[in-house]
Design an enzyme around this catalytic site. Structure first.
Site, PDB file in Angstrom:
ATOM      1  N   THR A 144       0.592  -1.260   0.136  1.00  0.00           N
ATOM      2  CA  THR A 144       0.204   0.498   0.029  1.00  0.00           C
ATOM      3  C   THR A 144       0.796   1.337  -0.186  1.00  0.00           C
ATOM      4  O   THR A 144       1.790   1.356   0.841  1.00  0.00           O
ATOM      5  CB  THR A 144      -0.737  -0.247   0.977  1.00  0.00           C
ATOM      6  OG1 THR A 144      -1.516  -1.005   1.565  1.00  0.00           O
ATOM      7  CG2 THR A 144      -2.036   0.929   0.976  1.00  0.00           C
ATOM      8  N   LYS A 153      -4.061   4.980  -1.702  1.00  0.00           N
ATOM      9  CA  LYS A 153      -5.326   5.367  -0.596  1.00  0.00           C
ATOM     10  C   LYS A 153      -5.452   6.914  -1.047  1.00  0.00           C
ATOM     11  O   LYS A 153      -4.816   7.679  -1.194  1.00  0.00           O
ATOM     12  CB  LYS A 153      -4.366   5.819   1.150  1.00  0.00           C
ATOM     13  CG  LYS A 153      -4.393   4.339   1.389  1.00  0.00           C
ATOM     14  CD  LYS A 153      -4.911   3.438   2.309  1.00  0.00           C
ATOM     15  CE  LYS A 153      -5.389   2.302   2.650  1.00  0.00           C
ATOM     16  NZ  LYS A 153      -7.062   1.673   3.116  1.00  0.00           N
ATOM     17  N   ASP A 178      -8.617   3.706  -3.315  1.00  0.00           N
ATOM     18  CA  ASP A 178      -9.199   2.951  -1.988  1.00  0.00           C
ATOM     19  C   ASP A 178      -9.936   4.774  -1.097  1.00  0.00           C
ATOM     20  O   ASP A 178      -8.385   4.326  -1.311  1.00  0.00           O
ATOM     21  CB  ASP A 178      -8.662   2.244  -0.799  1.00  0.00           C
ATOM     22  CG  ASP A 178      -9.566   1.149   0.596  1.00  0.00           C
ATOM     23  OD1 ASP A 178     -10.937   1.964   0.319  1.00  0.00           O
ATOM     24  OD2 ASP A 178      -8.991   1.151   1.016  1.00  0.00           O
ATOM     25  N   LYS A 213     -11.981  -9.097   5.255  1.00  0.00           N
ATOM     26  CA  LYS A 213     -11.485  -8.836   6.237  1.00  0.00           C
ATOM     27  C   LYS A 213     -11.626  -9.727   7.325  1.00  0.00           C
ATOM     28  O   LYS A 213     -13.104  -9.286   8.155  1.00  0.00           O
ATOM     29  CB  LYS A 213     -11.386  -7.384   7.014  1.00  0.00           C
ATOM     30  CG  LYS A 213     -10.986  -6.927   5.644  1.00  0.00           C
ATOM     31  CD  LYS A 213     -10.394  -5.182   6.555  1.00  0.00           C
ATOM     32  CE  LYS A 213      -9.812  -4.271   5.071  1.00  0.00           C
ATOM     33  NZ  LYS A 213     -10.513  -2.823   5.389  1.00  0.00           N
TER      34      LYS A 213
HETATM   35 MN    MN Z   1      -9.888  -0.563   2.244  1.00  0.00          MN
END
Ligand code: MN
Length: 343
Positions: free
Chosen positions: A134, A161, A188, A265
């Site tokens: 990420t 992000k 995201d 998740k």
């Molecule tokens: Mn997410």
């Protein structure tokens, strides 16, 4: 016998290698709770919760507070009856991340006794997966630098992000795509765009020739209509993360035709609901990815075992252990660059 004899909690603190910045939240340190389950025949299972206040209203101190009640409920049960234990934990544990940790520790202890991996108990579909890594929110320059170095490290899927400034976000993703060749991008927004902003973002990048593999959680978690609007107004697959916390929520998203992908998740759903979500999505041909919070290798191990057991995830966003300052990985897996192999 495989009877649960004891369950204990332990606090573990970790620091991010560099502050982790998502839409409207910067985190530098995390406080996780590790679960150790012991059976009367001497087997041990491990689990971990990385409490998420933002998504699940979980706080470490609330998690410790229920340690004795959980012991009371589960001591004496047999890990071979894990579905029964899952039903009990579904009804009695309010924190989904803790439910995942407890449920996993049950399977982990059983796997020790059966001399196999949890991934094999869950189906044994594959023995390795590929993870992304990420890029936090930062200046365009910083984000490009991070993406280039992640790609050089050997990651082919890069998660980006966004969500604090749509114009800067477009520039950042565009520049990353220009500098990094042959990568796939999961973008995201962590709920931070308004629906029209999200559509603008997607259309603009599409017109600039940028391909996005997954557009994750562009709008607020309960805004099912907003998600659907983004899905039908742009070219990129829309994925629910914060919107997809339980099997019931996922069913509602699917009934509303609101998403192309669901990000499972374990920390949102526990293992029990995650199993249902896999089957709901498979039935509807909805795509699947699996993600994480700020788990160390112990918590990431839960998701690695789950993902290998089912073998249904197109993307694996299991990188928290890579970006935390954890001295030595303790999960039952081997990390080789972007590949994760179960032991
Ligand atoms: Mn997410």
């Amino acid at each position: 016998m495989a009877v649960i004899k004891d369950i204990t909690f332990e606090v573990k603190k970790y620091k991010y290698k560099k502050p982790f910045h998502i839409a409207n939240l910067i985190t530098e340190t995390v406080e996780n709770v590790e679960v150790t389950l012991k059976t009367d025949s001497g087997y041990t299972g491990k689990g971990e919760i990385s409490p998420s206040f933002r998504v699940n209203a979980e706080l470490p101190r609330q998690v410790y507070a229920v340690e004795n009640d959980i012991k009371k409920n589960l001591i004496g049960l047999n890990t071979r009856n894990w579905r029964k234990i899952f039903d009990i934990t579904d009804k009695t544990i309010l924190f989904p991340g803790l439910k995942a940790a407890i449920q996993f520790s049950v399977l982990d202890a059983l796997s020790e006794e059966l001399n196999c991996g949890v991934w094999e108990i869950l189906g044994g579909a594959r023995d390795h997966i590929e993870t992304d890594k990420t890029v936090s929110i930062g200046s365009v320059k910083e984000m490009v630098k991070d993406a280039v170095s992640i790609h050089k490290e050997g990651f082919n899927v890069i998660k980006i992000k966004v969500g604090e400034d749509v114009y800067k976000d477009i520039e950042a993703v565009y520049e990353i795509n220009r500098k990094v060749k042959n990568a796939k991008y999961i973008v995201d927004a962590n709920m931070a765009y308004r629906p029209k902003e999200a559509v603008y973002f997607a259309k603009k990048l599409y017109s600039l020739g940028v391909d996005i593999a997954i557009f994750e959680q562009p709008v607020l978690s309960d805004d099912v209509d907003g998600l659907k609007f983004v899905r039908y107004s742009s070219n990129f697959p829309v994925c629910a993360d914060e919107s997809a916390r339980t099997k019931y929520r996922v069913l509602r998203l699917i009934k509303n035709d609101a998403v192309d992908f669901v990000n499972i998740k374990l920390g949102k759903s526990g293992i029990s609901d995650a199993i249902s979500i896999v089957e709901i999505c498979k039935t509807n041909n909805t795509g699947l990815m699996i993600g994480c919070y700020a788990e160390s290798s112990i918590g990431i191990n839960q998701s690695v075992q789950f993902a290998c057991g089912f073998g249904v995830f197109k993307y694996h966003d299991l990188d928290s252990h890579l970006i935390l300052n954890e001295k030595k990985y303790r999960g039952k897996f081997i990390q080789k660059k972007n590949q994760i192999f179960v032991k």
